[in-house]
Motif scaffolding. Structure first.
Motif, short mmCIF file in Angstrom:
data_model
loop_
_atom_site.label_atom_id
_atom_site.label_comp_id
_atom_site.label_asym_id
_atom_site.label_seq_id
_atom_site.Cartn_x
_atom_site.Cartn_y
_atom_site.Cartn_z
N GLU A 141 0.84 -1.21 0.00
CA GLU A 141 0.00 0.00 0.00
C GLU A 141 0.87 1.25 0.00
O GLU A 141 0.59 2.23 -0.71
N MET A 142 1.91 1.23 0.80
CA MET A 142 2.84 2.35 0.87
C MET A 142 3.50 2.59 -0.48
O MET A 142 3.56 3.72 -0.97
N ASP A 143 3.97 1.53 -1.09
CA ASP A 143 4.66 1.65 -2.39
C ASP A 143 3.75 2.22 -3.47
O ASP A 143 4.15 3.11 -4.23
N LEU A 144 2.53 1.71 -3.54
CA LEU A 144 1.59 2.17 -4.57
C LEU A 144 1.23 3.64 -4.36
O LEU A 144 1.11 4.41 -5.33
N PHE A 145 1.06 4.05 -3.10
CA PHE A 145 0.76 5.45 -2.81
C PHE A 145 1.92 6.34 -3.24
O PHE A 145 1.72 7.36 -3.91
N LEU A 196 0.54 2.96 8.44
CA LEU A 196 1.06 3.97 7.53
C LEU A 196 0.85 5.36 8.13
O LEU A 196 -0.22 5.66 8.66
N VAL A 197 1.89 6.19 8.05
CA VAL A 197 1.80 7.57 8.53
C VAL A 197 2.36 8.50 7.45
O VAL A 197 3.01 8.05 6.51
N VAL A 198 2.13 9.79 7.60
CA VAL A 198 2.66 10.74 6.62
C VAL A 198 4.18 10.75 6.70
O VAL A 198 4.77 10.51 7.75
N SER A 199 4.81 11.02 5.57
CA SER A 199 6.26 10.87 5.45
C SER A 199 7.07 11.89 6.24
O SER A 199 8.29 11.75 6.40
N SER A 200 6.41 12.92 6.79
CA SER A 200 7.12 13.88 7.62
C SER A 200 7.23 13.42 9.07
O SER A 200 7.93 14.02 9.88
N GLU A 201 6.55 12.32 9.40
CA GLU A 201 6.54 11.79 10.77
C GLU A 201 7.58 10.68 10.92
O GLU A 201 7.40 9.57 10.42
#
Length: 205
Positions: free
Chosen positions: A128-132, A199-204
């Motif tokens: 899921e992370m990769d596809l996003f 999954l969390v936002v990439s700034s976290e």
């Protein structure tokens, strides 16, 4: 039907692939082989960009630009976004996206065989992370864009730091966490495609 398509692929690709390339083709997973069959004139270019992506991501991981985490962290997000952006630059959005999806299908087969990808067994949340992040990378450029590779690197890094991509929640020791912050043991993750990673936002991080 499948045999006919494969014969067409061999005939059309014969002028651009060497004998060693054909040997490499037969080592590919089924999803990637299918992509190559339908994109024979883009296959060699995609391999070059994939190798380039790994080198650039490895270089970024050695800097302080991101978190140095290539398995679920910011560097992992960077690799996928850069890969898609470069593929779109050189071969268009549709072909790039379909290759990204084929790669995730390949990861599921890797999971079924209990093999490793980036040092860990693939799972649903990683896919899921990769596809996003693939989709975010596709938004950062256009086909035949003149954006330089260095500019693309910083464009992606800025997108990651501003939280536009996704990473997997971990503690400072690298242990996976649930969305409630509970540590997930290795035993809980062992052999499971679905798990409680978050999954969390990439700034976290």
């Amino acid at each position: 039907m499948k045999k006919a398509i494969f014969i067409i692929f061999l005939l059309s690709a014969g002028q651009i692939f060497s004998q060693s390339d054909f040997k490499f083709f037969f080592k590919l997973s089924r999803p990637i082989k299918t992509w190559v069959i339908f994109h024979p004139f883009k296959a060699k270019k995609s391999l070059r960009i994939s190798l380039e992506t790994n080198k650039v991501a490895d270089s970024v991981a050695k800097t302080n630009l991101l978190d140095k985490d290539a398995a679920g962290g910011q560097v992992d997000a960077f690799r996928h976004a850069y890969w898609m952006a470069r593929l779109r630059q050189e071969m268009g959005k549709s072909a790039a996206r379909s290759l990204g999806k084929a790669h995730e299908k390949e990861n599921y087969l890797t999971y079924k065989k209990r093999k490793l990808e980036d040092g860990v067994v693939p799972d649903e949340i990683s896919s899921e992370m990769d596809l996003f992040n693939n989709d975010q990378g596709l938004k950062l450029t256009r086909k035949r864009s003149k954006t330089s590779r260095n500019s693309l690197v910083y464009r992606i890094v800025n997108a990651i730091k501003s939280g536009k991509m996704k990473i997997i929640k971990k503690d400072k020791k690298g242990n996976f966490l649930t969305c409630n912050g509970k540590t997930i043991s290795a035993e809980e993750l062992k052999g499971k495609w679905k798990n409680n990673k978050c999954l969390v936002v990439s700034s976290e991080f």
